[in-house]
Scaffold this motif. Structure first.
Motif, mmCIF file in Angstrom:
data_model
loop_
_atom_site.group_PDB
_atom_site.id
_atom_site.type_symbol
_atom_site.label_atom_id
_atom_site.label_comp_id
_atom_site.label_asym_id
_atom_site.label_seq_id
_atom_site.Cartn_x
_atom_site.Cartn_y
_atom_site.Cartn_z
ATOM 1 N N ILE A 72 9.680 0.338 -1.068
ATOM 2 C CA ILE A 72 10.273 1.750 -0.744
ATOM 3 C C ILE A 72 11.700 2.308 -0.846
ATOM 4 O O ILE A 72 11.830 2.325 -0.544
ATOM 5 C CB ILE A 72 9.431 2.044 0.133
ATOM 6 N N ALA A 73 11.243 3.387 -2.309
ATOM 7 C CA ALA A 73 12.513 3.997 -2.575
ATOM 8 C C ALA A 73 13.110 5.240 -1.333
ATOM 9 O O ALA A 73 12.065 5.536 -0.843
ATOM 10 C CB ALA A 73 11.561 5.509 -3.168
ATOM 11 N N VAL A 114 12.708 1.802 8.503
ATOM 12 C CA VAL A 114 13.553 2.576 7.271
ATOM 13 C C VAL A 114 14.192 1.785 6.279
ATOM 14 O O VAL A 114 13.871 1.380 5.067
ATOM 15 C CB VAL A 114 14.686 3.634 7.293
ATOM 16 N N ARG A 115 15.413 0.972 6.483
ATOM 17 C CA ARG A 115 16.229 -0.330 5.936
ATOM 18 C C ARG A 115 14.874 -1.560 5.297
ATOM 19 O O ARG A 115 15.198 -1.741 4.268
ATOM 20 C CB ARG A 115 17.298 -0.518 6.972
ATOM 21 N N TYR A 116 13.846 -1.585 6.200
ATOM 22 C CA TYR A 116 12.855 -2.966 5.987
ATOM 23 C C TYR A 116 11.920 -2.273 5.067
ATOM 24 O O TYR A 116 12.226 -2.877 4.412
ATOM 25 C CB TYR A 116 12.469 -3.380 7.747
ATOM 26 N N VAL A 139 0.950 -1.219 -0.006
ATOM 27 C CA VAL A 139 0.497 -0.030 -0.170
ATOM 28 C C VAL A 139 0.973 1.051 0.246
ATOM 29 O O VAL A 139 0.904 2.173 -0.868
ATOM 30 C CB VAL A 139 -0.637 -0.271 1.173
ATOM 31 N N LEU A 140 1.846 1.175 0.889
ATOM 32 C CA LEU A 140 3.107 2.700 0.968
ATOM 33 C C LEU A 140 3.446 2.337 -0.169
ATOM 34 O O LEU A 140 4.107 3.820 -0.912
ATOM 35 C CB LEU A 140 3.959 2.031 2.323
ATOM 36 N N GLY A 141 3.480 1.462 -1.386
ATOM 37 C CA GLY A 141 4.622 1.742 -2.301
ATOM 38 C C GLY A 141 3.629 2.468 -3.604
ATOM 39 O O GLY A 141 3.902 2.997 -4.744
ATOM 40 N N GLY A 142 2.096 2.473 -3.375
ATOM 41 C CA GLY A 142 1.434 2.664 -4.474
ATOM 42 C C GLY A 142 0.739 4.345 -3.792
ATOM 43 O O GLY A 142 0.231 4.455 -5.203
#
Length: 340
Positions: A243-244, A235-237, A196-199
């Protein structure tokens, strides 16, 4: 030579008055008087000139000032009764005005909402409502993904001035005490949220928080380093999940922004968290109204209709509980464990 000529030469050569003498009064004061008269004449010419009001130029000045300050109404001008109009009569004294209306200023805006009032309370609030609807759509998608993974009770959402905040309680299911290593359940939560966050294309802010217990030994000398390391681990995960990285920011706040005050079991467990913020990209005056807009939207929502027949089973996942409820539940489960 005649006697008269000799007598005339004698007067010019010797006695008599000096050619440079002055028998009349001193008239040098006339120069100063003429200068004073000239100055007075210039003064009265200026006074007469400024007493003549050019109506067209005044209207242009008024409109220019109104455009400059953002007002659309008249600008009061207080004046005496001695102005002359074009026909030579005396103009009536202007009626004093005590207020200038500005159509772009909301009469209810005051205090902390002064910035939004300057931009127009109505349009700013409408923009905030539209932004809340967009953020809550993201929340519904995240909640559905977590429910589908059986993790719907692990993240609570709320709308703040920063945007949509998902509070991930950092109990031992996510991070062990004084550790920034993600546990398997924490990885499952992030795996469920990542698609979802990637979209979406809005920035993501990861904010690490700890409780007020001081760190004693271990890898991190204080809660500042521990909270920042936990945010960086998330953030790393998420970066590994696609995720960019340029969209994400990791920040550590230590124990400075608690959800619960004091040192109760609820505070010790509930303040250990990582907040995932879907940041709003709206102007500051709109972001300041996001909590108010969210509250207004929820309070104005129509109540559900009374069902005459038994309602069908809703297959859609239930909405995620608020962040405080999730934190309180985690606090009840882990009150005895303490930790950072």
């Amino acid at each position: 030579m005649s006697a008269a000529g000799a007598h005339g030469r004698a007067r010019r050569g010797g006695g008599g008055h000096d050619d440079g003498g002055h028998d009349g009064p001193d008239e040098r004061w006339l120069v100063s008087y003429a200068d004073m008269i000239t100055v007075l004449m210039a003064l009265f010419i200026v006074l007469f000139a400024i007493s003549q009001v050019d109506a067209q130029k005044f209207l242009e000045l008024r409109q220019g000032l109104a455009d400059g300050v953002g007002a659309s109404s008249t600008i009061p001008v207080d004046g005496g009764s001695g102005l002359l109009v074009s026909n030579g009569s005396v103009a009536a004294p202007a009626q004093p005005q005590t207020s200038v209306q500005d159509e772009s200023v909301s009469p209810q805006a005051s205090g902390s909402s002064g910035a939004s009032a300057a931009q127009g309370g109505g349009p700013a609030l409408e923009a905030a409502k539209a932004e809340v609807e967009k953020l809550e759509e993201v929340q519904r998608q995240l909640s559905a993904a977590l429910q589908g993974a059986g993790l719907g009770d692990r993240v609570g959402f709320r709308v703040t001035e920063d945007g949509l905040v998902g509070a991930i309680v950092a109990d031992d299911v996510f991070f062990e005490s004084s550790s920034a290593t993600l546990q398997p359940t924490g990885e499952d939560v992030l795996d469920a949220m990542a698609p979802v966050l990637g979209g979406i294309d809005t920035p993501l802010e990861l904010e690490g928080h700890t409780n007020a217990l001081p760190v004693r030994g271990g890898l991190y000398p204080s809660n500042w380093e521990l909270s920042a390391a936990r945010a960086a681990a998330v953030v790393r995960y998420l970066q590994a999940d696609g995720i960019a990285p340029e969209r994400m920011t990791a920040m550590g706040f230590g124990e400075t922004r608690p959800l619960f005050e004091g040192d109760s079991p609820e505070a010790l467990s509930g303040n250990r968290r990582v907040d995932l913020v879907v940041a709003s990209d709206q102007p500051a005056e709109v972001k300041a109204l996001l909590p108010e807009a969210a509250e207004e939207l929820h309070s104005s929502a129509a109540p559900p209709a009374v069902a005459v027949a038994p309602a069908p089973v809703d297959a859609a996942p239930a909405a995620a509980p608020p962040a405080e409820a999730v934190v309180a539940a985690a606090a009840a489960d882990h009150a005895a464990e303490g930790g950072h």
